[in-house]
Design a protein around this motif. Structure first.
Motif, PDB file in Angstrom:
ATOM      1  N   SER A   3       7.499 -10.168   0.683  1.00  0.00           N
ATOM      2  CA  SER A   3       6.841  -8.999   1.418  1.00  0.00           C
ATOM      3  C   SER A   3       8.130  -8.766   2.298  1.00  0.00           C
ATOM      4  CB  SER A   3       5.784 -10.068   2.023  1.00  0.00           C
ATOM      5  OG  SER A   3       6.558 -10.749   3.419  1.00  0.00           O
ATOM      6  N   LYS A   4       8.973  -9.636   2.780  1.00  0.00           N
ATOM      7  CA  LYS A   4       9.947  -8.884   3.604  1.00  0.00           C
ATOM      8  C   LYS A   4      10.966  -7.772   2.751  1.00  0.00           C
ATOM      9  CE  LYS A   4       9.863 -11.341   7.339  1.00  0.00           C
ATOM     10  NZ  LYS A   4       9.885 -10.754   8.991  1.00  0.00           N
ATOM     11  N   GLU A   7       9.300  -4.262   2.538  1.00  0.00           N
ATOM     12  CA  GLU A   7       9.388  -3.916   3.631  1.00  0.00           C
ATOM     13  C   GLU A   7      10.378  -2.942   4.655  1.00  0.00           C
ATOM     14  OE1 GLU A   7       7.508  -5.150   8.349  1.00  0.00           O
ATOM     15  OE2 GLU A   7       9.220  -6.586   7.723  1.00  0.00           O
ATOM     16  N   ILE A  11      10.766   1.244   4.917  1.00  0.00           N
ATOM     17  CA  ILE A  11      12.281   1.741   5.733  1.00  0.00           C
ATOM     18  C   ILE A  11      12.956   2.060   5.485  1.00  0.00           C
ATOM     19  CG2 ILE A  11      12.786   0.542   8.092  1.00  0.00           C
ATOM     20  CD1 ILE A  11      11.393  -1.763   7.949  1.00  0.00           C
ATOM     21  N   LYS A  77      14.477  -3.743  13.649  1.00  0.00           N
ATOM     22  CA  LYS A  77      14.107  -1.565  12.192  1.00  0.00           C
ATOM     23  C   LYS A  77      14.033  -0.830  13.059  1.00  0.00           C
ATOM     24  CE  LYS A  77       9.897  -4.806  10.957  1.00  0.00           C
ATOM     25  NZ  LYS A  77       8.199  -4.742  11.085  1.00  0.00           N
ATOM     26  N   SER A 126       4.017   2.578  10.413  1.00  0.00           N
ATOM     27  CA  SER A 126       3.031   1.710   9.912  1.00  0.00           C
ATOM     28  C   SER A 126       4.332   0.037   8.966  1.00  0.00           C
ATOM     29  CB  SER A 126       2.333   2.290   8.295  1.00  0.00           C
ATOM     30  OG  SER A 126       3.546   1.999   7.115  1.00  0.00           O
ATOM     31  N   ARG A 127       5.386   0.384   9.666  1.00  0.00           N
ATOM     32  CA  ARG A 127       6.289  -0.775   9.928  1.00  0.00           C
ATOM     33  C   ARG A 127       6.634  -1.355  10.844  1.00  0.00           C
ATOM     34  NH1 ARG A 127       4.434  -4.045   5.387  1.00  0.00           N
ATOM     35  NH2 ARG A 127       3.554  -1.859   3.924  1.00  0.00           N
TER      36      ARG A 127
END
Length: 278
Positions: A3-4, A7, A11, A77, A126-127
């Protein structure tokens, strides 16, 4: 771990799309739609540096000021995106030196820009990430001026768009301001519009049949409320469910066939929050 990685890829792709919108549509037309890169374009009119370099320096300075005055609220992020954005711009500058406008029309360029950048920013938001730049300025205005984040972002964007008056003609200034305004609307559409669901409330004589359809055919949740009619004071039951666009159409078709006299109210829902028990 998977999942990381997903993501991270989303991004990175979102930042890449934003850089494409900036380099291929905003920069050639000189339309400074409110953003950190837009401000960098204005600054580059006074100093002989590439836009990518000035964008990097601006983001780095704003991040430093943000950490000193606001604290580490931006997260890894935002730092990653703020520093990756000028890297992508630098790559485009190397591959396409002296790139000219595709449309040869500033208005068409800004329309293309806000459509493409809306997709990229929606992926970032969204992230829970952002491209940096004006987001940091907005946080500073929120803390020290007490402005709401949305208003702070809008004001910062308009000020950047107006700064184009220092180097460009009136037409570019007007297009920049309009592009900033409509760009915000497009981003809102991509973020919220695609996630719209319907909250459907149904009162019917065939409630059990409708409930079974929702639970076993649509595989959606539902709740039942006991209500009293104001006109006749008779107790009735109401079923409430939340469905997406496709499920909404199926549900409406089923209800119309099952009970044409059913009383239905529908509300739009853009966000659903669930708080698990501690």
């Amino acid at each position: 771990m998977k999942s990381k990685c997903k993501e991270f890829l989303i991004i990175t792709l979102g930042t890449l799309i934003v850089s494409v919108a900036v380099f291929f549509f905003m920069m050639p037309s000189h339309v400074t739609v409110g953003s950190g890169t837009g401000l960098a374009m204005v600054i580059c009119s006074f100093i002989d540096l590439p836009v990518s370099v000035v964008t990097f320096l601006l983001n780095a300075v704003l991040l430093l000021i943000g950490f000193l005055l606001v604290g580490p609220e931006f997260g890894a992020k935002t730092v990653y995106c703020a520093l990756l954005m000028p890297v992508f711009l630098g790559i485009w500058e190397l591959i396409f030196p002296n790139f000219q406008s595709i449309t040869q029309d500033p208005l068409l360029d800004v329309i293309c820009y806000i459509l493409v950048v809306g997709i990229g920013l929606a992926m970032l938001f969204s992230r829970n990430a952002s491209s940096g730049g004006l987001d940091i300025v907005a946080k500073l205005m929120n803390k020290f001026l007490g402005m709401e984040m949305g208003k702070a972002m809008g004001l910062a964007g308009i000020l950047v768009a107006l700064s184009s008056a220092l180097v460009y003609d009136k037409k570019i200034v007007v297009i920049s301001v309009l592009g900033t305004y409509f760009g915000g609307m497009i981003v809102d559409h991509f973020i919220f519009g695609m996630n719209i669901k319907r909250r459907v409330c149904i009162i019917s004589q065939h409630l059990e049949v409708i409930k079974d359809y929702i639970l076993h055919e649509l595989h959606s949740g539902a709740s039942l409320n006991e209500i009293i009619g104001a006109y006749d004071n008779q107790p009735r039951r109401e079923i409430i469910t939340i469905v997406d666009k496709q499920e909404f159409k199926l549900l409406m078709d089923f209800v119309r066939k099952t009970d044409p006299k059913a009383f239905i109210t529908v509300y739009s829902v853009s966000e659903i929050c669930y708080q698990p028990k501690k």
